[in-house]
Every structure is written in C-alpha cells, then in structure tokens.
Scaffold this active site. Structure first.
Site, PDB file in Angstrom:
ATOM      1  N   GLU A 182       0.817  -1.226   0.000  1.00 15.93           N
ATOM      2  CA  GLU A 182       0.000   0.000   0.000  1.00 15.93           C
ATOM      3  C   GLU A 182       0.845   1.268   0.000  1.00 15.93           C
ATOM      4  O   GLU A 182       0.469   2.262   0.621  1.00 15.93           O
ATOM      5  CB  GLU A 182      -0.936   0.019   1.215  1.00 15.93           C
ATOM      6  CG  GLU A 182      -1.992  -1.059   1.191  1.00 15.93           C
ATOM      7  CD  GLU A 182      -3.105  -0.809   2.205  1.00 15.93           C
ATOM      8  OE1 GLU A 182      -2.850  -0.141   3.210  1.00 15.93           O
ATOM      9  OE2 GLU A 182      -4.228  -1.282   1.959  1.00 15.93           O
ATOM     10  N   GLU A 251      -7.024  -7.599  -0.304  1.00 16.29           N
ATOM     11  CA  GLU A 251      -7.513  -7.499   1.079  1.00 16.29           C
ATOM     12  C   GLU A 251      -8.977  -7.114   1.092  1.00 16.29           C
ATOM     13  O   GLU A 251      -9.319  -5.962   0.823  1.00 16.29           O
ATOM     14  CB  GLU A 251      -6.725  -6.449   1.882  1.00 16.29           C
ATOM     15  CG  GLU A 251      -5.321  -6.866   2.217  1.00 16.29           C
ATOM     16  CD  GLU A 251      -4.585  -5.835   3.076  1.00 16.29           C
ATOM     17  OE1 GLU A 251      -5.238  -5.108   3.855  1.00 16.29           O
ATOM     18  OE2 GLU A 251      -3.350  -5.761   2.940  1.00 16.29           O
TER      19      GLU A 251
HETATM   20  C1  GAL Z   1      -4.330  -2.454   5.216  1.00 14.06           C
HETATM   21  C2  GAL Z   1      -2.938  -3.047   5.329  1.00 14.06           C
HETATM   22  C3  GAL Z   1      -2.950  -4.305   6.172  1.00 14.06           C
HETATM   23  C4  GAL Z   1      -3.699  -4.059   7.456  1.00 14.06           C
HETATM   24  C5  GAL Z   1      -5.093  -3.546   7.139  1.00 14.06           C
HETATM   25  C6  GAL Z   1      -5.915  -3.227   8.349  1.00 14.06           C
HETATM   26  O1  GAL Z   1      -4.304  -1.136   4.815  1.00 14.06           O
HETATM   27  O2  GAL Z   1      -2.429  -3.343   4.053  1.00 14.06           O
HETATM   28  O3  GAL Z   1      -1.642  -4.706   6.428  1.00 14.06           O
HETATM   29  O4  GAL Z   1      -3.007  -3.125   8.191  1.00 14.06           O
HETATM   30  O5  GAL Z   1      -5.008  -2.353   6.420  1.00 14.06           O
HETATM   31  O6  GAL Z   1      -6.094  -4.351   9.109  1.00 14.06           O
END
Ligand code: GAL
Length: 651
Positions: A182, A251
């Site tokens: 990110e 994600e």
């Molecule tokens: C995303 C990040 C993850 C984790 C998630 C929140 O932005 O890539 O590593 O931090 O947010 O749980």
C-alpha cells in the site's frame, strides 16, 4: 532377505513420490491468473503464521479448505526473522517453511506477501528496530542503506523458498508474491523519490526470478510486470493499470482489528458476501479475505499504538481456531456458487446491463454454451423484483443473486441458509469460582516489581530522552527517575493550593510515582504532538523521589514516516503551583534511566520463573505487581438454524 528387499523398494518408492514435483507455470492475462495454461477463479484467505501456533496450522488450513479456499495468503514478518542484524530466527511460530509446506500438504496454493514492509497491525510495520540506527537511513524511499537491507531480506526469503522448491515454478504451492504494501496510499509524502523507489522495488523483485507473478497492492502506478491490486471493504469498481492485467483483490476486510478500549469490530457476513459477489460480477477473478483467521498478537508483536493482543478480526475462523458462524458457512456457500460459474467467468468478459435504478445484471456467456449471471440490487434500503431473460427474480436490498446457468438462483448474498454452530468459551472452574466468595482468585500467582531504579543497567543523563532511541524497543518500559530537594523554607501546600506534576510525553502510557507511591497515570498518543498530564502530588520537606514509568504499547505501523514517531517523556516536566507561586522546571536536570523492568530480566513475561509466588490472598497496596494465571476452558456450543429459528445448547 526378501522381506528386507521389499521394504527397501517400498521406502524408495515413497521417497520418490515425496520428492517428485510437477512444476506449474503461473502467468496472467487480462482476465485471470493462468496456472498451467488455464485461467483460474481463486478464493484466498489470510492466515499469518506467527499469529497462531504450529500445532494449530493443519486444522486452520483444513478449515480454510473446507470453507472453499484455494489459496492461503500470509505476510512475512521481517522483525521476527531478523531481530538482530544478520541473526535469523525461523523456529516455532516463525517457521515459515513449515507453514508453507503445511498449506501445500492440504493441496492449497500460497500467496507470499514478503513486503518486507507489511503494516498488518504488526510492531513497527514489520521492520526490525535496528534498521532505525543505520546511519543515513530513510525508510521506504529511494535511499541506499534502506534499499540494501530491503533487498538482502527479500532475497533471503526468496532463496529459502527456492531451496525448498516451494515456488509453483518448482512444483511448490507459491503462485504469487507481493513486494511493498500500500505504498501508493502515502507515496506523495515522499516526493519524486517515491517514483524511483517503486521502480527499483519492482525491478529488484523481478530480478529474484521466482517464476511466478508479483503484485503491488494499492499502487496505481505499479510498473509492469507487477500487477496492481485493490484493498478495501469493496473493490468492485477497481480496474488495474493495464488491460493486460487481471482484476485482483488482495484485502477484503472481514471485520477490523481491535484497539485497546475500542469496540469489538463486526462486519455482517451479508455485506461481505455482497461485496465478493459484486467483485466477481464486475470481472474480478482473485479475491482474498483479510483475515480468514486473524489469531493472536503474541508477546510484543502488536503494532500500534494501542492495538490489542487479540487479532480476531471478526474473521470466519475466530481467534481460537473455531468456525465463526454463520460467517464461515455462508461464505462457503458463496464460494460454491461462484465456482459453479467458473467456466463462464474465465472464458469471457461480462456484459453488463441495467435492470432499473441501482439494479444491474452481468452475464458471462461463452460460444460453447456456458452462461452465468449475477443480478444485483445496490439499493441500501429497498427490495426489488426484476425481470431477467423472461423470468422474475426477487432481490433483497444490498444483495446479489448468483445464477450459474443464467436461470436458477444458486445463492442470494442476503439470504443465509447455512446452519450455524456457535462456540462459546467457558472457564472450567467457573462454577467453583462462582461458588467461592473470592471470585476468580484461585490459581493466581504474582511477583512484586520495585518502583524506580532497581537494575544495574541504569545510567544518568542531563535532560529528557526520547524513549525508542533509548530502549531500542528491547522493552516497553523506561524509568525516568529524579531526586529533588524541597527546601524547608518552601511553603508549599501551606496555603491549601495543590502542587501539580506537569508531564509532557509523546506517549503511550505513563505512571507517576512520588516517594514510591502512585500519584497518577495517563495514556495518549497523537503523532508527534505531546500528551500532557497534570498530576496532583504531595511532596515532603527534604528529598523527594519522582519516578516516571513510561510505556510503549505497540510501535506505530502505518503512515508516511511512521518510523520517525517517537515515544516517551520528552518534556517539559515541571512542578507547578507551589504555594509561593513558583514553577520548577525539572526537564534539564540529571535524570536516571532504566530500560526495562526487573521482572523482564527474571523472565516473568514468558511465565517460566521460579520467582512466582502464590497464596490464598492477593497482595494489596503494592504499586506494581506481575500476575499470572493458567485456566482451562471448555467450549459451549450453540447450534442455531437460521431457517427454523431455534437454538439448542450442547455441552
Ligand atoms: C491495510 C494493510 C494491512 C492491514 C489492514 C488493516 O491497509 O495493508 O496490512 O493493516 O489495512 O487491518
């Protein structure tokens, strides 16, 4: 002799089966990842190996497989593996190779997100603290010392995987890897160096020659051949930065992480299922649940500040490895319905038509007769009935119906059909504890922790020091101690006014002791802004000791320049409101510092020390005490059938 010969032949045959590998090619095109020449629809889920125990891994992975996953995704945690520069640790919960092999044994693929910046609510975003002390280093930008260390670690992990033949190109389970994490969310803060850094990261990763594709998440300018992917609660509107790349979602947040003092996060499964179905409806072919099993932030691994030790995440498999229902079951049903559409999904792009305001149909139709359709109602508060191909369909608000044959509904995301088994923990000795008048005291043991300086690593310095630079994160605790003389002729408190100890700190928590007694506490963190506490104190004539215990509660893991956020009492520290109106600034006096607590030196946090004492009454009025208890739990299971609305309790 014959018997021996037979055993020998059998053993060598088994050996051959165990070591024979069938290398796969993994590439991609605009529709999907392509494994051995075939486009695939892949359902993935995140399980971070150090957030559970190796004993739990086979069961967690089997439950993932049973839930319809094809891929397990994990980050790689640099500060676990290289706590001291060039001293590596891959044992126990850190045994990455074993984890990847366990996934392979279950027949699933792996997405290895090396990072090595990971965010992940992990201490310092996964970076080892020793990086911070390398002269001239700047993290996550076009900086020589940083790039050198990042490359050494990334190459080390890739080499380890290669030695064990774990890449798909070698016959192993790893079909995908990630570099950075990110960075696109924060890269503007790093100016033009951000661009060259990301170019460098892409070519460095490519040069490691894993034989499988690399992704960069949330990185709109990810250079070819990196696939830029989406992270978020919804990714249906995402498009990759090239028509040659597939639409991938790395994600999909199944809940959220828990903060100390925060509400337990909750994301309804109907909403997750809706988001997933919309993604596949609009051309997606790879989707990962973050987290599928969140687990536990053991030891001091949690990021922060103030991220809790539980990383349950409201995930489909809960912190303890039990199925969270109806989440797990409904998603399993969803995966089945999506997989029934796979042939049509991979064959073509969707044809999207409107069925009315906020009502949308996608049809995947092949020349060879496969047809799959997704019908969506994107209205948040009104159901709809739509006509599609001559039939009428009822669509609840915020839902998608999946029709694997373009006619019959296999699943609607808002309608849960799966039976739910809902486990609850109960302490085995609960009944005894409730029966006994002293509640939960049974089984506790404790050790007193001295207030103030007690270890021989203490040192003195003029002025107040930033905490992380002093502790190097070897401990969460730093004592700031001072002895100050209050003159007999100082008429403090005599006119009834209250003396106050004014402390300014970068966080995260603070306990102030005056003459060995707790005077007050505070918590807070607001970036590099100070947290101010005014603690009423009572002083005595003559010598007074001021012992300030400053705590870090998980080091920052996210944001531009997050690594530069300090902690601890950087001052000023003042005594205010002495009766004669004076303020005494103590900031530049000679302070004595102690990194860590005595109990840490005794090994108390690991539970194994001979110093633990127990008895029938807990100690009282001792300001700092370590407590320990071991408890047995049984599981209370609630079975709930959502269609029939009844509940049964089984023990
Ligand atoms: C995303 C990040 C993850 C984790 C998630 C929140 O932005 O890539 O590593 O931090 O947010 O749980």
């Amino acid at each position: 002799m014959r018997g021996v010969g037979f055993v020998f032949v059998l053993v060598s045959l088994l050996g051959a089966i165990a070591t024979t590998s069938f290398a796969s090619t993994v590439t991609y095109d605009h529709r999907a990842l392509v494994i051995d020449g075939k486009r695939r629809v892949l359902i993935s889920g995140s399980i971070h190996y150090p957030r559970s125990t190796p004993d739990m891994w086979p069961d967690l992975i089997q439950k993932s497989k049973d839930g319809g996953l094809d891929v397990i995704e994990t980050y790689v945690f640099w500060n676990l593996h290289e706590p001291v520069r060039r001293q590596y640790d891959f044992k126990g919960r850190n045994d990455l190779v074993k984890f990847v092999k366990t996934v392979a044994e279950a027949g699933l693929y792996v997405h290895l997100r090396i990072g090595p910046y990971v965010c992940a609510e992990w201490n310092y975003g996964g970076f080892p603290l020793w990086l911070h002390f390398i002269p001239g280093i700047q993290f996550r930008t076009d900086n020589g010392p940083f790039k050198e260390e990042m490359q050494i670690f990334t190459a080390k992990i890739v080499d380890m995987m290669k030695k064990e033949n774990l890449y798909a190109s070698q016959g192993g389970p790893i079909i995908l890897s990630q570099i950075e994490n990110e960075y696109g969310n924060i890269d503007s803060a790093y100016g033009s160096a951000a661009k060259s850094y990301i170019q460098w990261a892409a070519s460095m990763a490519t040069s490691l020659d894993t034989g499988v594709p690399w992704v960069m998440c949330q990185q709109a300018d990810a250079p070819d051949p990196m696939i830029n992917t989406c992270n978020g609660f919804y990714c249906d509107q995402f498009t990759p930065n090239s028509v040659k790349k597939p639409k991938m979602w790395t994600e999909n947040w199944t809940g959220w992480f828990l903060s100390f003092g925060g509400a337990a996060p909750y994301r309804p499964v109907e909403d997750i299922a809706f988001a997933v179905a919309r993604f596949f409806q609009l051309g997606g072919t790879f989707q990962n649940y973050y987290m599928y099993h969140g687990g536990t932030n053991f030891g001091r691994t949690t990021g922060g500040p103030f991220i809790a030790t539980s990383y349950d995440y409201d995930a489909p498999i809960d912190e303890y490895g039990l199925l969270r229902q109806p989440k797990w079951g409904h998603l399993k049903d969803l995966h089945k319905a999506i997989k029934l559409c796979e042939a049509a999904l991979i064959a073509t792009d969707p044809t999207i038509t409107s069925l009315g305001t906020n009502l949308e149909a996608s049809v995947y139709k092949t020349g060879t007769g496969s047809c799959a359709a997704f019908l969506a109602n994107v209205r948040t508060n009104s159901d709809a009935t739509v006509n599609f191909s001559g039939n009428s369909y009822h669509l609840p608000a915020w839902s998608v119906s999946i029709l694997p044959d373009c006619k019959n509904v296999a699943l609607n995301t808002a309608q849960i059909n799966s039976m739910a088994v809902m486990p609850r923990f109960m302490q085995q000795s609960l009944k005894n504890d409730i029966d006994s008048s002293d509640g939960f005291q049974s089984g506790w043991s404790w050790v007193d922790e001295p207030v103030g300086i007690s270890k021989n690593n203490a040192f003195t310095k003029l002025g107040l020091l930033e905490q992380i630079n002093v502790t190097a994160d070897k401990s969460d605790y730093l004592w700031y101690s001072l002895s100050t003389e209050i003159q007999g002729d100082e008429p403090f408190l005599e006119d009834g006014s209250q003396t106050v100890l004014h402390v300014e700190s970068l966080g995260h928590a603070l306990h102030a002791f005056i003459n060995g007694k707790l005077a007050g506490s505070g918590t807070g963190n607001s970036g590099n802004a100070k947290v101010t506490e005014d603690i009423p104190v009572t002083l005595i004539h003559g010598k007074n000791t001021i012992d300030l215990l400053s705590l870090t509660v998980g080091l920052q893991n996210y944001g531009a320049f997050y690594d530069k956020q300090g902690a601890g009492i950087t001052g000023p520290v003042k005594l205010k409101g002495l009766a004669n109106g004076t303020t005494v600034d103590l900031s530049s006096q000679q302070w004595t510092y102690q990194v860590g607590l005595q109990g840490e030196e005794l090994g108390l946090p690991s539970g194994s020390s001979s110093k633990w004492v127990s008895g029938s009454t807990l100690p009282k009025k001792q300001p700092l005490i370590w407590y320990k208890v071991e408890a047995n739990f049984t599981i209370l299971i609630l079975i709930m059938n959502y269609l029939l609305h009844y509940k049964v309790i089984i023990r």
